[in-house]
Structure formats: structure tokens, C-alpha cells
Design an enzyme around this catalytic site. Structure first.
Site, PDB file in Angstrom:
ATOM      1  N   ASP A  20      -1.412  -8.341  12.950  1.00 32.85           N
ATOM      2  CA  ASP A  20      -2.665  -9.234  12.504  1.00 32.85           C
ATOM      3  C   ASP A  20      -3.132  -9.931  13.279  1.00 32.85           C
ATOM      4  O   ASP A  20      -4.326 -10.517  13.309  1.00 32.85           O
ATOM      5  CB  ASP A  20      -2.541  -9.605  11.047  1.00 32.85           C
ATOM      6  N   ARG A  74       3.561  -3.768  17.573  1.00 35.16           N
ATOM      7  CA  ARG A  74       2.429  -3.134  17.325  1.00 35.16           C
ATOM      8  C   ARG A  74       1.131  -4.343  18.133  1.00 35.16           C
ATOM      9  O   ARG A  74       0.316  -4.083  18.515  1.00 35.16           O
ATOM     10  CB  ARG A  74       1.784  -3.065  15.689  1.00 35.16           C
ATOM     11  N   HIS A 121      -1.916  -8.716   1.853  1.00 33.87           N
ATOM     12  CA  HIS A 121      -1.558  -7.541   2.728  1.00 33.87           C
ATOM     13  C   HIS A 121      -2.542  -7.079   3.826  1.00 33.87           C
ATOM     14  O   HIS A 121      -2.671  -7.473   5.075  1.00 33.87           O
ATOM     15  CB  HIS A 121      -1.403  -6.198   1.512  1.00 33.87           C
ATOM     16  N   HIS A 180       7.187 -12.557   9.670  1.00 30.15           N
ATOM     17  CA  HIS A 180       6.821 -11.087   9.057  1.00 30.15           C
ATOM     18  C   HIS A 180       7.939 -11.226   8.113  1.00 30.15           C
ATOM     19  O   HIS A 180       8.958 -11.825   8.229  1.00 30.15           O
ATOM     20  CB  HIS A 180       6.735 -10.042  10.145  1.00 30.15           C
ATOM     21  N   SER A 234       0.813  -1.556   0.196  1.00 33.96           N
ATOM     22  CA  SER A 234       0.014  -0.093   0.105  1.00 33.96           C
ATOM     23  C   SER A 234       0.830   1.283  -0.067  1.00 33.96           C
ATOM     24  O   SER A 234       0.637   2.361  -0.739  1.00 33.96           O
ATOM     25  CB  SER A 234      -0.791  -0.036   1.170  1.00 33.96           C
TER      26      SER A 234
END
Length: 466
Positions: A403, A357, A302, A348, A272
Site C-alpha cells: 500500500d 509487491r 484492509h 505487515h 477478504s
């Protein structure tokens, strides 16, 4: 003092002294806006880039491997991205600041404990921590810009509810190009040195209008009724939560502040971010550039990852039940791997430790929803999966990413429409993309045009060589 003497004194006083006095008086009476501060920073950064290129421009990062061309350009140094840098061991830093540092230093809403996204945007653009007053001014500015054109409202209202929310989101953002300040200025022949000004205005409009777009999509698709008005006395996240129908829940509002902050930026190489930068380099306006970002974000590899995590967790719950033993969870994880699937939310492309995060969301859950069954399962999986992945040799990084947690938090507060989750991700990612688009135009970044090769060309290139 006579008028003649006063005029004589004025002639003898250097203009720079008046300028300093005027700036001091202005600063004392009113703090700088984001645009004013940015205008001050641009000349020095232009010199900084010029000096960096003069000193290091001909130096090499190292060899480019053929495998990198076939492997999604992983690890290939090819972009300048100022807002954030991702470290494999410590995670993301926003302008040099870690997520815990941002949580500590950035201004917060009255009574809140999470950083305001307005403050994070100021940091991304300037590299500086804003004052509370500057953040409040930015909140009011965005509220004043928040209305979307009537024809965009009609476009969204005419979309069938079966059209994916991300398709509607991209459609609406693209349509905002109709009123682009930069597009109009470019057609009128604006100087290249001045591109950043109208791009800044477009980026401010873009971010400001996203809550109204997201809220309208959510209510149209999921039947939540008429949109309330934007409250100019509230912050961005409060207005977004209210437009989605969750504004009465203070904890959900706090979640939105945290969610937007930690999802805002993650270097420039992700799909993105890079899509927005690439399209922006063609001097497409920020609305067209960010719609490209959204189309990339909509891909399963994504922005849809948190949905896959939640689906996997729910399947696990349906098979082994709530409050399952660690052994039952282990068996389910092993069955996933032996079935040729991955454990979603783990691993990742860059990170080699637990995503900070993820940690920020875990701490939020421990504070606000420690007894939630889905959170308990997320925590249980966190304690079990990394060791299994290491044992199976399935991942260089067996730790959870962002996520692995976000879906469980949204579900807890009643937002269980998983197809909408990526829209929230998109609202957040606008902050990082917009900040970089502004700086790209301020620094005169050129059109991106990397070199490509065919497989036949690569074979010929190395023919006869060891």
C-alpha cells in the site's frame, strides 16, 4: 482392408489406445482449455489430500495461545489455501513462484513487459504456467462473458454518486447471484462431486464481469461518460483500463496488468480472502461469497490502506513542500509518531522484510515515471522511515508493504479519485478468491465451524492451573 477385417482389428484394439490417440490428436489440433485441464488435475489432487490427511491428519501444529484468540487469531494455523503462501522473509509465492519469477515466466501482451492476469489465474488454478495460446483463449472467454444483466446496469445507474464505490461494487456483485449457475444446479440436486463445474462457470463469469461493473461505477460517480464496448481481441487489463477511460495510455494498461497480478492473492487469512472462503463453505454461490470479500476489503484496516498512505504523503507535501530535504521528512515522520499515529504503508502482520509487491511497483515507477514528484517522495520516505521505526521500536517489520506505493502510481496517470482505489483492489482479489472457491468445491471442503470461547470460559478453564 475388408470391412470384416477392419471390424476384427477394432475389436482387438484396447479402448485405452483409442483414447490416447484421441487425446493426442485433440492436443495437437487444439490446446486444452482451463476447465479441461482442471478436470484432469482434480482426481490426482483428491488422492493427494487423502494421502496427506492419512499420513499427517492427527499431527499437531503446536499449541494455541489464549493471546491468539484475543489477538485476531494472528499466526493461528487454521486454513487450507492452495493458490499462495506468504513467507515472512521472502513474501508471497503464487503456487511456489515469487513475483519476479511470475514476471519472467508468465505470458505477456504483445509489446508488454508485465505478466497478464489471465496467466496468473491459470497458474493459481492449475499450478502450471500456461502457453500464450491458452492465455489468449482465456482472454476471449472472459470477453465473451463480460456483459452484465440490464437490471444490474439499472441498479448501478440508480445509485447516488455519494454512495461509496465499494458499496456499489458489492451491491452489483451480489445481484449477479440472480444468474448463478451453481445456485440453479444445487436446487436441481447436482451431485456433490460435480459442484466444482458450475462453481467454475460462476467464477469465470464473476471475473469476466468485474471490468464492466467497475467501469460503470467509475463513470457514474466521476462523470466520465458512456461506457465503450469490450474488445474481444484485447486482454483483460486493456479492457479494464479502457472502460475506466485510460485505455489510450499504454503505460497505464501495463500498470493494470502488474497491479492485478500482485494484488490477486495473499494467502487465505486476510479478511477478504477468508470472508470469501468462509461464506463459500456454506455453499453460497461465488457471487455471494465474493460480495462478502468485498465488504471486508472495504474496511479501513484492509483495502483502504493505500488511500491513507496517499493522504499522509499529501499532508506532508503541503507542510514541508515538494523536494523537501531528508531532514524535513525525518522531522515530519517523527511528528507523526509522537502524535500517536502510525506511518501508513509500513509494517505487515506477517512480513519481516520489504514487501516484494512494493518492490515490483517501485521498479515500475523507476522505469515509467522516475521524475514524478510523488514517486520521489515515496522513494525518499522509503530510505528514511525504516530506520526511524527501528529507532522508535514501533514495528517488528519497519519495511514498506504494497500500500505504500500503489496510490502514487495511480495518481500519476490521472486516477486521483481515492475512494475508487479499493474497487481496483477488489477486481484483483477476485482472482485469488475464485481460484480457491473452485478448489474448495472440487475437494469437498466442509462448512467452516471453529470453536469459540467466552472470557469467563477461558478463566474457568485455567482456574487453579499454573
Amino acid at each position: 482392408m475388408s470391412a470384416i477385417a477392419l471390424r476384427s482389428l477394432l475389436r482387438q484394439t484396447p479402448r485405452s489406445a483409442f483414447a490416447r490417440s484421441a487425446r493426442f490428436a485433440s492436443t495437437a489440433a487444439k490446446q486444452q482449455t482451463l476447465k479441461e485441464r482442471l478436470a484432469e488435475l482434480i482426481p490426482a489432487e483428491l488422492e493427494n489430500v487423502k494421502a496427506t490427511r492419512a499420513e499427517h491428519g492427527k499431527k499437531s501444529f503446536g499449541p494455541v495461545l489464549v493471546d491468539q484468540l484475543y489477538g485476531g487469531m494472528r499466526g493461528l494455523p487454521a486454513l487450507i489455501w492452495d493458490g499462495s503462501v506468504l513467507d515472512a522473509d521472502e513474501g508471497i509465492r503464487f503456487r511456489g513462484k515469487t513475483i519476479p519469477e511470475c514476471q519472467e515466466l508468465l505470458p505477456k501482451a504483445p509489446g508488454g513487459s508485465e505478466p497478464l492476469p489471465e496467466a496468473l489465474f491459470w497458474l493459481l488454478v492449475t499450478g502450471e504456467v500456461p502457453t500464450q495460446e491458452q492465455v489468449t483463449t482465456l482472454s476471449k472467454d472472459w470477453a465473451a462473458r463480460a456483459a452484465i444483466p440490464e437490471f444490474v446496469e439499472e441498479l448501478l445507474d440508480r445509485c447516488p454518486p455519494t454512495l461509496h464505490p465499494m458499496s456499489q461494487f458489492s451491491l452489483a456483485v451480489t445481484a449477479l447471484n440472480h444468474d448463478s449457475t451453481f445456485a440453479k444446479a444445487y436446487q436441481q440436486g447436482i451431485s456433490k462431486r460435480e459442484y466444482w463445474g458450475p462453481v467454475f462457470e460462476d467464477c469465470m463469469d464473476l471475473i469476466a464481469k468485474l471490468p464492466n461493473i467497475a467501469g460503470r461505477i467509475y463513470r457514474n460517480v466521476y462523470g466520465q461518460g458512456k461506457l465503450p464496448a469490450i474488445d474481444s481481441n484485447k486482454d483483460y487489463s486493456w479492457n479494464l483500463a479502457t472502460l475506466l477511460g485510460f485505455g489510450d495510455n499504454a503505460a497505464f494498461v501495463e500498470l493494470m496488468r502488474l497491479y492485478i497480478t500482485i494484488h490477486s492473492d495473499h494467502e487465505g487469512g486476510n479478511v477478504s480472502a477468508h470472508a470469501g472462503k468462509l461464506v463459500g463453505s456454506a455453499l453460497s454461490d461465488p457471487f455471494l461469497a465474493f460480495s462478502a470479500s468485498l465488504n471486508g476489503l472495504a474496511g479501513p484496516l484492509h483495502g483502504l490502506a493505500n488511500q491513507e498512505v496517499l493522504l499522509w504523503l499529501r499532508k506532508m507535501q503541503s507542510k514541508i513542500g515538494e523536494n523537501a530535504t531528508d531532514e524535513a521528512v525525518r522531522e515530519y515522520v517523527w511528528s507523526t509518531l509522537k502524535g500517536g499515529q502510525v506511518v501508513p504503508g509500513y509494517g505487515h502482520a506477517v512480513l519481516r522484510k520489504t514487501d516484494p509487491r512494493y518492490t515490483a511497483q517501485r521498479e515500475f515507477a523507476l522505469k515509467h515515471l522516475p521524475d514524478d514528484p510523488m514517486f520521489k517522495l515515496v522513494a525518499q520516505v522509503y530510505n528514511i522511515v525504516p530506520n526511524i521505526l527501528l529507532e522508535a521500536g514501533k514495528a517488528k517489520n519497519p519495511w514498506p508493504n504494497v500500500d505504500a506505493h500503489s496510490g502514487a502510481l495511480l495518481t500519476h496517470y490521472g486516477m486521483d479519485q481515492m475512494n475508487f482505489y479499493t474497487v481496483l483492489f477488489g477486481v484483483s482479489r477476485a482472482f485469488g478468491v475464485a481460484a480457491q472457491l473452485i478448489w474448495d468445491r472440487a475437494l469437498g471442503a466442509p462448512l467452516e465451524r471453529p470453536k469459540s470461547y467466552s472470557t469467563a470460559a477461558i478463566k474457568k478453564m485455567f482456574e487453579g492451573k499454573n
